[in-house]
Design an enzyme around this catalytic site. Sequence first.
Site, PDB file in Angstrom:
ATOM      1  N   ASP A 143      -0.861  -8.791  -6.548  1.00 25.19           N
ATOM      2  CA  ASP A 143      -1.269  -7.395  -6.710  1.00 25.19           C
ATOM      3  C   ASP A 143      -2.373  -7.234  -7.750  1.00 25.19           C
ATOM      4  OD1 ASP A 143       0.131  -7.960  -8.972  1.00 25.19           O
ATOM      5  OD2 ASP A 143       1.635  -6.401  -8.737  1.00 25.19           O
ATOM      6  N   CYS A 204      10.658  12.211  -1.603  1.00 23.88           N
ATOM      7  CA  CYS A 204       9.975  11.537  -2.707  1.00 23.88           C
ATOM      8  C   CYS A 204       9.111  12.505  -3.496  1.00 23.88           C
ATOM      9  CB  CYS A 204       9.136  10.373  -2.176  1.00 23.88           C
ATOM     10  SG  CYS A 204       7.901  10.818  -0.931  1.00 23.88           S
TER      11      CYS A 204
END
Length: 387
Positions: A143, A204
């Site tokens: 990442d 969310c």
Amino acid sequence: MLNSVLPSHPGPSISAAIKQRALKLGFDRVGIAPAERPLHADFYLDWLGRGLHGEMHYLSRPDAVERRLDPGAALPQARSIIVVALNYNLEDDGPVSDRSLPVIARYARGTDYHRIFEAKLEALTESLQELAGTQVAARFYVDYGPVLERDHAQRAGLGWIGKNTLLINPEIGSYIFLGELLTDLELETDQPFQPDHCGTCDSCIVACPTGAITAPRELDARRCISYLTIELRGPIPRDLRPLIANRIFGCDICQEVCPWNRDLAETNEARFRAREDVTGSELVTLMSLNEEGFRARFAGTAISRAKRSGFLRNVAVALGNWGEPDALPALVTGLNDSEPLIRGHSAWSLGRIGGAKAQTALAERLDREDDDWVREEIGSALQSEPA
């Protein structure tokens, strides 16, 4: 990176062999995408232009932007991107209601995933030459590399980008690490994952305590608890500190409420499982860590990324949000730390708890404090009402 020799067109057989090898190495999902400009490139540029990346300046460096938008800039003559996913889901008892205990994001509770992921990707990279029967060029990223990984993962058929901005796989959810292997092999690509299974669900968005998800699939990193507790190197904005609660490294809230993360299988990677020395301490004991103690305790974990000053800044805020007098001795210790970042946030927390002991400690520190920002925090704390 291996030496580059343009290969012939290997076709489906080598693509299937690469996928089998990836699964054998322990990856949970693998797909192949073309090495082309990401579909969300314009959205990414707009996101950067609006400053929603905060102080993550490495994202907006011209060379990094170019490589994120053009895989060929990261690996000349790149033709294919092998995208792999690794499940890190852990059994979890739900929200920690005892505010004297710290909460650490699931991905950071065990061994640093970079070490594990990089070893597997390196092994897969070495397999390419063997499977292709010729030298190939390849470069892999976890990442930290200039790759729009979720975009390529969706294009490789691994899942869809949810409203929380995370890639969601219908079988293993969103508790997954993604990695990419760029190569000059022209492989058979997978069909993009087209369905959007979020539907009308906005759990969310509603659950995010800081309002960081400003719209479906749009994140203001400057308000995200993960950003505030890891990426941000300076003071946490005062208005956001109470909303962090007892989360001291990262945040899983937008994943915890996601219906696609219910009843998932745990990771098969034992090194991802929680370490007692990472998760087993109360906040007050963490505040006493010196530099040597911090390094020794969190060596080989993702938590070391925050450095001692950032980590104890977070612990100080969590103690203030706990709000109990039992936190006072630890916060007084923090108020007299050598790091201004820790002193300033300890002052804020002492102001939230209040009382004669907190006021006395703040006043005594103010008399000898030489950092302007810390003096401002102490002054504000002396005038604040207990939470």
